[in-house]
Design a protein around this motif. Structure first.
Motif, short mmCIF file in Angstrom:
data_model
loop_
_atom_site.label_atom_id
_atom_site.label_comp_id
_atom_site.label_asym_id
_atom_site.label_seq_id
_atom_site.Cartn_x
_atom_site.Cartn_y
_atom_site.Cartn_z
N GLY A 140 21.10 26.25 -11.91
CA GLY A 140 20.49 27.57 -11.96
C GLY A 140 19.00 27.54 -11.69
O GLY A 140 18.37 28.57 -11.47
N LEU A 141 18.42 26.33 -11.69
CA LEU A 141 16.97 26.20 -11.55
C LEU A 141 16.47 26.71 -10.20
O LEU A 141 17.17 26.62 -9.20
CB LEU A 141 16.57 24.73 -11.67
CG LEU A 141 16.77 24.09 -13.04
CD1 LEU A 141 16.57 22.59 -12.92
CD2 LEU A 141 15.80 24.70 -14.03
N THR A 142 15.26 27.20 -10.18
CA THR A 142 14.64 27.51 -8.90
C THR A 142 13.28 26.85 -8.86
O THR A 142 12.63 26.66 -9.89
CB THR A 142 14.44 29.03 -8.71
OG1 THR A 142 13.66 29.50 -9.81
CG2 THR A 142 15.76 29.75 -8.67
N GLU A 143 12.87 26.51 -7.67
CA GLU A 143 11.57 25.88 -7.49
C GLU A 143 10.47 26.88 -7.76
O GLU A 143 10.59 28.05 -7.41
CB GLU A 143 11.44 25.38 -6.05
CG GLU A 143 11.36 23.88 -5.94
CD GLU A 143 11.34 23.45 -4.49
OE1 GLU A 143 11.43 24.31 -3.60
OE2 GLU A 143 11.25 22.24 -4.27
N ASN A 144 9.39 26.40 -8.35
CA ASN A 144 8.23 27.22 -8.62
C ASN A 144 7.41 27.30 -7.35
O ASN A 144 6.65 26.41 -7.02
CB ASN A 144 7.41 26.54 -9.73
CG ASN A 144 6.87 27.56 -10.67
OD1 ASN A 144 6.82 28.75 -10.35
ND2 ASN A 144 6.45 27.11 -11.85
#
Lengths: 403, 403
Positions: free
Chosen positions: B67-71
């Motif tokens: 679920g992570l997204t890059e900052n």
């Protein structure tokens, strides 16, 4: 936690084409004359791709068509052979008393073999001037033959690091010399790459490409100069180690109370099985050849002291070769240079020691033979290294001409 | 005249895709969590290709989305991590008195570590039955976790040829045993590949993937069992030699008049620097661990005879390591197994000998360290060898599912 440097590298499409160009070039090198259809059948590349690659290689004058046709049913095929007439590879070998230069064409055929006197006591500057002089003459000769020089590789007897700097060459008295940089300056940026490598490494490359055991995947070459060095090929490639210092077998200790070595230690392989041990003394560089001829004459005449010395040096050499066989399990160990005329006496003792000392049965399949390449194997290996670069896809003209 | 086995192989398009799948998999292994755009930027593959490759890897459950997204500026990216939850790699290590099994997931995380008693005096048949029993239990456990076994690699202390046949394992009394074939039969064709290799070779693979010097291109592992063997990694790959018998350092002779070795020769490295030399005698396999603890206690208490024995064995071990450093110029030599608890006393003497004996300055950059992997490094290396196959492009499910 997980890292790995062993896996495959990405193949983008420029790489793919460069790789396939090299594959076709190597196929023609090994199987010429051959047809485009034959290349396609053997390499698994499709025919249209092969045609396009061959057109590129013809354009670069690396391959040419011959008038020959294959004897077969159906339409006759135009046959291909290596061209390479406009190219040359140069190798140079520095010894204690001479410098040798070899030039080959793309197929590895010798174009010239030159040698001139060279004083090992010279400074690096004087050395560079001497090497530069012979290289300049070779380059001029190649220019007259309308050949483009693909590269130069120089063989040095000593420690050469992975970047090509000469760290320590005791027989020349050189330390920390940027030989490639100095030669590039002396030759005024000649427009071809200059590489520097250890002499045993380059001689091993010569054996791999031109020797009686050409193509062996696991091959070790031992230099038979006053110093003993090893060029180690495993799985088809020269293995240089982390910093490029592999192959230093000369001062491996065979006997802690053995004879004194010039390095200050005792019982080194070099002291017990080098040319000095075979001859009973270490002559001046210029005298070595003559002394070997004289001692071979004595051995042929059955001189007992000479034969005993040969037997003893051969056994000691066998102990060194057994270390290589146990550690690296090579298919073949090749005795080079000054060992060659002595091989008929040394080899039986070497093989006895191998049988006795190697843990795997039958010495692990390790053969020991004398080189068939002659004194300038390392110079020839310099040319081989240049040709290796071409075979790995560094084609002359670069990739800019690919459509 | 010209042959060469060193050049590139042709790259047809199925190969290209397999290679690129492996490249993406390795990138995710090393850099997760990472985005498709990040993979494209770092590998040089174009974004559409990366998307297609990632879809395939997700389909095979080798990679999954988090679920992570890059900052970052712009549209948030879905991040990728290794999945591999449906897979397991199994490694087994045979010692004189025990057999150890390790299973890892695709990321190399340990799933289980088991050990059971094993009698080295058993026949090959009894040995196969014992190994088969532990492997069957591991496979059953993996099946309960709904994991598919990718492969099994078995580490044997002895000569194993390139085809995986055990030629000579003196501590087990085994000769010319087709262990892989026998195990395949005992496990009734389990549906995964079974490989057999030398224990030092597999321990070296474990160090390369999981150890404190993971990723080193030139790394040598020394087994510290009663026998001493070497696993040799050069330029990122295990080097087995022509027939697979490389790494036999144990009977390299350090001193022609040294102590008698059980092999019948004198002054072998094993006799002068093996665990027997460190302890002053060779105990029964089951006693080694206890005896080492006892002798370490004596050393800590300053017992002069113990310390002298450690110093002497360390110097002799250093002579062996110096041969490796001179010949192969590794970045690191790793002392394994029983050497590990003794390392604080052995290492200073080893390093002194290296400084004295290696021709290149600073021991050619060669470090000597104790392993951090523990007693079952070779079993862990078996799992590493299975994972290496996946990383080289032998993906589970084969290539049949590629569109």
């Amino acid at each position: 936690m997980i890292t790995s440097t062993t896996g495959p590298q990405p193949a983008d499409f420029a790489d793919v084409r460069a790789t396939n160009l090299a594959v076709v070039l190597r196929f023609v090198r090994e199987h010429a004359p051959c047809s485009r259809a034959g290349i396609a059948a053997s390499t698994g590349l499709n025919k249209a791709t092969v045609s396009s690659l061959v057109a590129d290689l013809i354009d670069r004058r690396l391959v040419r068509e011959t008038g020959l046709t294959e004897n077969r049913v159906g339409r006759p095929a135009t046959m291909l052979v290596l061209d390479g007439s406009p190219y040359a590879a140069i190798g140079v070998q520095i010894d204690a008393d001479s410098v040798s230069a070899v030039a080959t064409d793309l197929a590895g055929e010798r174009l010239l073999t030159w040698r001139r006197a060279f004083s090992g006591g010279d400074s690096v500057n004087q050395g560079v001037a001497g090497i530069g002089a012979i290289v300049r003459r070779v380059v001029n000769r190649m220019a007259k033959e309308e050949r483009q020089v693909l590269g130069l590789a120089v063989a040095v007897p000593g420690l050469v690091d992975a970047q090509g700097a000469v760290r320590h060459a005791p027989s020349l008295g050189w330390h920390d010399a940027d030989l490639a940089g100095d030669l590039t300056k002396a030759l005024r940026d000649p427009g071809f790459p200059i590489q520097v490598d250890n002499d045993a490494n380059l001689a091993a490359l010569a054996e791999q490409r031109f020797g009686a055991h050409a193509g062996a995947g696991d091959l070790i070459y031992l230099t038979g100069e006053p110093g003993v060095g090893a060029g180690i090929i495993l799985d088809g490639r020269l293995r240089r180690g982390g910093l490029g210092y592999s192959g230093e077998i000369g001062h491996v200790q065979l006997d802690p109370v053995g004879p004194a070595c010039h390095c200050g230690r005792r019982g080194c392989l070099e002291a017990m099985a080098g040319i000095g041990a075979v001859l009973g003394r270490t002559p001046e560089p210029a005298e070595v050849q003559l002394e070997i001829e004289e001692t071979v004459r004595l051995a042929r005449a059955g001189d007992a002291r000479t034969l005993a010395r040969f037997e003893s040096a051969g056994r000691n050499l066998g102990r060194g070769v057994a270390i290589l066989a146990n550690l690296l399990n090579p298919e073949v160990v090749i005795l080079g240079d000054h060992y060659v005329p002595l091989a008929p006496w040394l080899l039986p003792a070497v093989r006895d020691e191998l049988d006795e000392r190697v843990i795997a049965a039958g010495a692990g399949g390790c053969q020991v033979v004398a080189s068939t390449l002659g004194h300038d194997a390392a110079a020839l290996g310099g040319a081989a290294r240049v040709l290796d670069s071409v075979d790995s896809g560094r084609l002359p003209g670069g990739l800019s001409r690919i459509p």
